[in-house]
Motif scaffolding. Structure first.
Motif, PDB file in Angstrom:
ATOM      1  N   GLY A   1       0.818  -1.208   0.000  1.00 28.43           N
ATOM      2  CA  GLY A   1       0.000   0.000   0.000  1.00 28.43           C
ATOM      3  C   GLY A   1       0.851   1.257   0.000  1.00 28.43           C
ATOM      4  O   GLY A   1       0.507   2.251  -0.654  1.00 28.43           O
ATOM      5  N   ILE A   2       1.975   1.238   0.715  1.00 31.25           N
ATOM      6  CA  ILE A   2       2.870   2.392   0.726  1.00 31.25           C
ATOM      7  C   ILE A   2       3.430   2.636  -0.669  1.00 31.25           C
ATOM      8  O   ILE A   2       3.411   3.761  -1.188  1.00 31.25           O
ATOM      9  CB  ILE A   2       4.009   2.177   1.747  1.00 31.25           C
ATOM     10  CG1 ILE A   2       3.448   2.177   3.171  1.00 31.25           C
ATOM     11  CG2 ILE A   2       5.074   3.250   1.602  1.00 31.25           C
ATOM     12  CD1 ILE A   2       4.486   1.836   4.224  1.00 31.25           C
ATOM     13  N   PHE A   3       3.941   1.579  -1.293  1.00 31.63           N
ATOM     14  CA  PHE A   3       4.512   1.719  -2.635  1.00 31.63           C
ATOM     15  C   PHE A   3       3.472   2.227  -3.628  1.00 31.63           C
ATOM     16  O   PHE A   3       3.730   3.165  -4.399  1.00 31.63           O
ATOM     17  CB  PHE A   3       5.075   0.382  -3.109  1.00 31.63           C
ATOM     18  CG  PHE A   3       6.412   0.048  -2.532  1.00 31.63           C
ATOM     19  CD1 PHE A   3       7.523   0.814  -2.814  1.00 31.63           C
ATOM     20  CD2 PHE A   3       6.559  -1.046  -1.703  1.00 31.63           C
ATOM     21  CE1 PHE A   3       8.759   0.505  -2.282  1.00 31.63           C
ATOM     22  CE2 PHE A   3       7.796  -1.359  -1.169  1.00 31.63           C
ATOM     23  CZ  PHE A   3       8.897  -0.594  -1.464  1.00 31.63           C
TER      24      PHE A   3
ATOM     25  N   ILE B   1       4.427  16.183  -1.204  1.00 34.07           N
ATOM     26  CA  ILE B   1       4.848  14.992  -0.453  1.00 34.07           C
ATOM     27  C   ILE B   1       4.294  14.970   0.960  1.00 34.07           C
ATOM     28  O   ILE B   1       4.595  14.040   1.711  1.00 34.07           O
ATOM     29  CB  ILE B   1       6.383  14.885  -0.393  1.00 34.07           C
ATOM     30  CG1 ILE B   1       6.976  16.012   0.453  1.00 34.07           C
ATOM     31  CG2 ILE B   1       6.984  14.844  -1.767  1.00 34.07           C
ATOM     32  CD1 ILE B   1       8.469  15.899   0.638  1.00 34.07           C
ATOM     33  N   ALA B   2       3.488  15.950   1.330  1.00 29.50           N
ATOM     34  CA  ALA B   2       2.948  15.978   2.698  1.00 29.50           C
ATOM     35  C   ALA B   2       2.076  14.758   2.975  1.00 29.50           C
ATOM     36  O   ALA B   2       2.238  14.081   4.006  1.00 29.50           O
ATOM     37  CB  ALA B   2       2.164  17.268   2.918  1.00 29.50           C
ATOM     38  N   VAL B   3       1.160  14.455   2.066  1.00 31.92           N
ATOM     39  CA  VAL B   3       0.275  13.304   2.254  1.00 31.92           C
ATOM     40  C   VAL B   3       1.032  11.979   2.174  1.00 31.92           C
ATOM     41  O   VAL B   3       0.857  11.107   3.036  1.00 31.92           O
ATOM     42  CB  VAL B   3      -0.889  13.354   1.244  1.00 31.92           C
ATOM     43  CG1 VAL B   3      -1.741  12.086   1.334  1.00 31.92           C
ATOM     44  CG2 VAL B   3      -1.754  14.571   1.501  1.00 31.92           C
ATOM     45  N   PRO B   4       1.909  11.763   1.162  1.00 32.09           N
ATOM     46  CA  PRO B   4       2.680  10.505   1.151  1.00 32.09           C
ATOM     47  C   PRO B   4       3.537  10.302   2.390  1.00 32.09           C
ATOM     48  O   PRO B   4       3.677   9.171   2.865  1.00 32.09           O
ATOM     49  CB  PRO B   4       3.542  10.650  -0.107  1.00 32.09           C
ATOM     50  CG  PRO B   4       2.775  11.547  -0.988  1.00 32.09           C
ATOM     51  CD  PRO B   4       2.101  12.524  -0.086  1.00 32.09           C
TER      52      PRO B   4
ATOM     53  N   PHE C   1       3.391   7.132   4.809  1.00 35.13           N
ATOM     54  CA  PHE C   1       4.588   6.333   5.034  1.00 35.13           C
ATOM     55  C   PHE C   1       4.890   6.172   6.524  1.00 35.13           C
ATOM     56  O   PHE C   1       5.143   5.060   7.004  1.00 35.13           O
ATOM     57  CB  PHE C   1       5.781   6.970   4.329  1.00 35.13           C
ATOM     58  CG  PHE C   1       7.077   6.257   4.580  1.00 35.13           C
ATOM     59  CD1 PHE C   1       7.383   5.102   3.894  1.00 35.13           C
ATOM     60  CD2 PHE C   1       7.974   6.741   5.520  1.00 35.13           C
ATOM     61  CE1 PHE C   1       8.571   4.436   4.122  1.00 35.13           C
ATOM     62  CE2 PHE C   1       9.161   6.083   5.757  1.00 35.13           C
ATOM     63  CZ  PHE C   1       9.463   4.930   5.057  1.00 35.13           C
ATOM     64  N   PHE C   2       4.874   7.271   7.271  1.00 33.26           N
ATOM     65  CA  PHE C   2       5.193   7.175   8.690  1.00 33.26           C
ATOM     66  C   PHE C   2       4.113   6.427   9.475  1.00 33.26           C
ATOM     67  O   PHE C   2       4.385   5.867  10.534  1.00 33.26           O
ATOM     68  CB  PHE C   2       5.392   8.570   9.282  1.00 33.26           C
ATOM     69  CG  PHE C   2       6.694   9.206   8.888  1.00 33.26           C
ATOM     70  CD1 PHE C   2       7.900   8.621   9.238  1.00 33.26           C
ATOM     71  CD2 PHE C   2       6.716  10.364   8.144  1.00 33.26           C
ATOM     72  CE1 PHE C   2       9.105   9.190   8.866  1.00 33.26           C
ATOM     73  CE2 PHE C   2       7.917  10.946   7.766  1.00 33.26           C
ATOM     74  CZ  PHE C   2       9.112  10.358   8.131  1.00 33.26           C
TER      75      PHE C   2
ATOM     76  N   TYR D   1       5.437  -1.631   9.195  1.00 34.62           N
ATOM     77  CA  TYR D   1       5.089  -2.874   8.509  1.00 34.62           C
ATOM     78  C   TYR D   1       5.890  -3.062   7.225  1.00 34.62           C
ATOM     79  O   TYR D   1       5.814  -4.140   6.613  1.00 34.62           O
ATOM     80  CB  TYR D   1       3.597  -2.893   8.151  1.00 34.62           C
ATOM     81  CG  TYR D   1       2.687  -2.724   9.335  1.00 34.62           C
ATOM     82  CD1 TYR D   1       2.481  -3.782  10.221  1.00 34.62           C
ATOM     83  CD2 TYR D   1       2.025  -1.526   9.573  1.00 34.62           C
ATOM     84  CE1 TYR D   1       1.644  -3.634  11.310  1.00 34.62           C
ATOM     85  CE2 TYR D   1       1.184  -1.376  10.661  1.00 34.62           C
ATOM     86  CZ  TYR D   1       0.994  -2.430  11.530  1.00 34.62           C
ATOM     87  OH  TYR D   1       0.173  -2.278  12.601  1.00 34.62           O
ATOM     88  N   LEU D   2       6.634  -2.030   6.801  1.00 39.52           N
ATOM     89  CA  LEU D   2       7.280  -2.088   5.497  1.00 39.52           C
ATOM     90  C   LEU D   2       8.335  -3.183   5.425  1.00 39.52           C
ATOM     91  O   LEU D   2       8.318  -4.036   4.530  1.00 39.52           O
ATOM     92  CB  LEU D   2       7.894  -0.727   5.176  1.00 39.52           C
ATOM     93  CG  LEU D   2       8.619  -0.624   3.822  1.00 39.52           C
ATOM     94  CD1 LEU D   2       7.657  -0.892   2.690  1.00 39.52           C
ATOM     95  CD2 LEU D   2       9.246   0.755   3.671  1.00 39.52           C
TER      96      LEU D   2
END
Length: 396
Positions: A319-321, A372-375, A379-380, A385-386
């Protein structure tokens, strides 16, 4: 009386000290290498972050590494209005002080022409067509003419000054208050959220089937999924768009719709999603799956009640990617949604703010961190889990 035997412990201590000395240079080299890599990796981002707060004029003239030191800049200012002139004998004088943001500055050179802004040094008398001009180090000027000064505005004075570093939120204010930026932000969320959820749902089912369900040609399907990972997006984009337009025309669905870009991102993201999720799901204990089947559970029940909850680290890692890739995408969004005001995503909007030549560095730096604020938030929130999701299935 015999002396105690201390030879063996001393030998062991010596061996331990020697091995420690042998390892220390290698350990130091590894730590130094990691530190250098971290610095090189974060340096461009740090420079971009610092530049996003700098004054746009200073940003265009010097690099971010000089942001904390004063810099020389060529500036222009005007004298007072002709109404403020005074008569001194047979001459007319315009006097005042050059200020920057209401503060006096250190002047280095001056001129009265844009072609030669630094033609005269401090204290020199600049001979103009209709008079003279003098400027002192603290910015006081005096323009003298034999004829009265006319016009509605003062005369221009070009000068070089030492300007202290300036920081502020003007760049972010310009980006965030741009017309249509809010609508584009909503459009990006509308594209990104479904384009992240849909491939996860499809890939989870496919990964379970390729891991625990017996079917003919399963290994061939796995090999095809791995092969699709190397297919360039640019090579398949135009054929995919033509196919979608033909199908849309057959069913009466418009070309510039969110459905098309959802399906496109789903198709491009499925190979990686299936590959990651299959590695994780296949590493789950076989005893759990077999016990559930003995108890009479169907494959769907096993998947929903056992496999899916246990696979959350892998789901989060993909989901992060997928979220980062779709959120920062410009090419697919431009092809499938166009550049109309109604469907323009955030990346396309920020590109429009840069203009045709992209010379507005202050817009570029601020918009980079706005985008990049939302990504970063995603991510954090999921980064713990990454690593678990990526390393799953690598060892038994």
């Amino acid at each position: 009386m015999s002396q105690p035997q201390t030879t063996a412990p001393n030998v062991n201590q010596a061996k331990f000290s020697l091995s420690k000395l042998r390892r220390s240079p290698l350990t130091f080299l590894v730590h130094l290498s990691v530190l250098v890599i971290v610095i090189l990796w974060t340096l461009p981002t740090a420079g971009l972050f610092i530049s996003s707060f700098r004054d746009k004029d200073q940003l265009a003239l010097s690099g971010w590494w000089t942001s904390l030191t004063a810099s020389e800049q060529n500036l222009v200012d005007r004298t007072g209005d002709p109404d403020t002139q005074i008569q001194r004998g047979d001459q007319y004088v315009l006097a005042g002080q050059l200020l920057l943001d209401g503060e006096p500055i250190d002047i280095k050179a001056f001129g009265f022409s844009s072609r030669e802004p630094t033609a005269y040094q401090l204290g020199d008398v600049a001979e103009m067509n209709d008079g003279t001009l003098t400027v002192t180090e603290d910015g006081h000027y005096e323009m003298v003419s034999n004829e009265p000064f006319k016009g509605s505005r003062g005369k221009r004075i070009f000068y070089t000054a030492v300007v202290p570093p300036k920081f502020g939120l003007d760049n972010y204010r310009e980006v965030l208050t741009a017309e249509g930026i809010g609508r584009s932000f909503i459009n990006s969320l509308t594209v990104t959220i479904p384009a992240t959820i849909i491939p996860i749902l499809i890939a989870a089912y496919a990964a379970y089937a390729l891991s625990w369900m017996k079917m003919p040609g399963r290994n061939l399907l796995i090999a095809m999924v791995v092969g699709l990972l190397v297919v360039p997006l640019q090579m398949s984009l135009i054929p995919l768009l033509r196919l979608y337009n033909d199908i849309g025309a057959f069913f009466g669905v418009g070309a510039k719709t969110y459905l098309g870009i959802w399906l496109a991102h789903t198709g491009f993201g499925l190979p990686l999603a299936i590959y990651l999720l299959r590695n994780y799901i296949s590493s789950l204990p076989r005893e759990i799956i077999e016990s559930a089947k003995v108890d009479g559970a169907t494959d769907f029940e096993i998947f929903m009640r056992i496999v899916l909850p246990l696979s959350f680290p892998a789901l989060a890692s993909f989901g992060i990617f997928q979220f980062l890739w779709v959120w920062n995408d410009l090419l697919v969004a431009t092809v499938f949604l166009g550049t109309g005001e109604e469907h323009m995503v955030l990346t396309a909007r920020l590109r429009e703010l840069l203009g045709s030549r992209g010379g507005n560095w202050e817009i570029l730096t601020a918009s980079a961190f706005v985008s990049i604020a939302v990504p970063l938030t995603v991510f954090f929130a999921l980064q713990r889990y990454l690593v678990r999701g990526l390393l799953s299935g690598s060892v038994k």
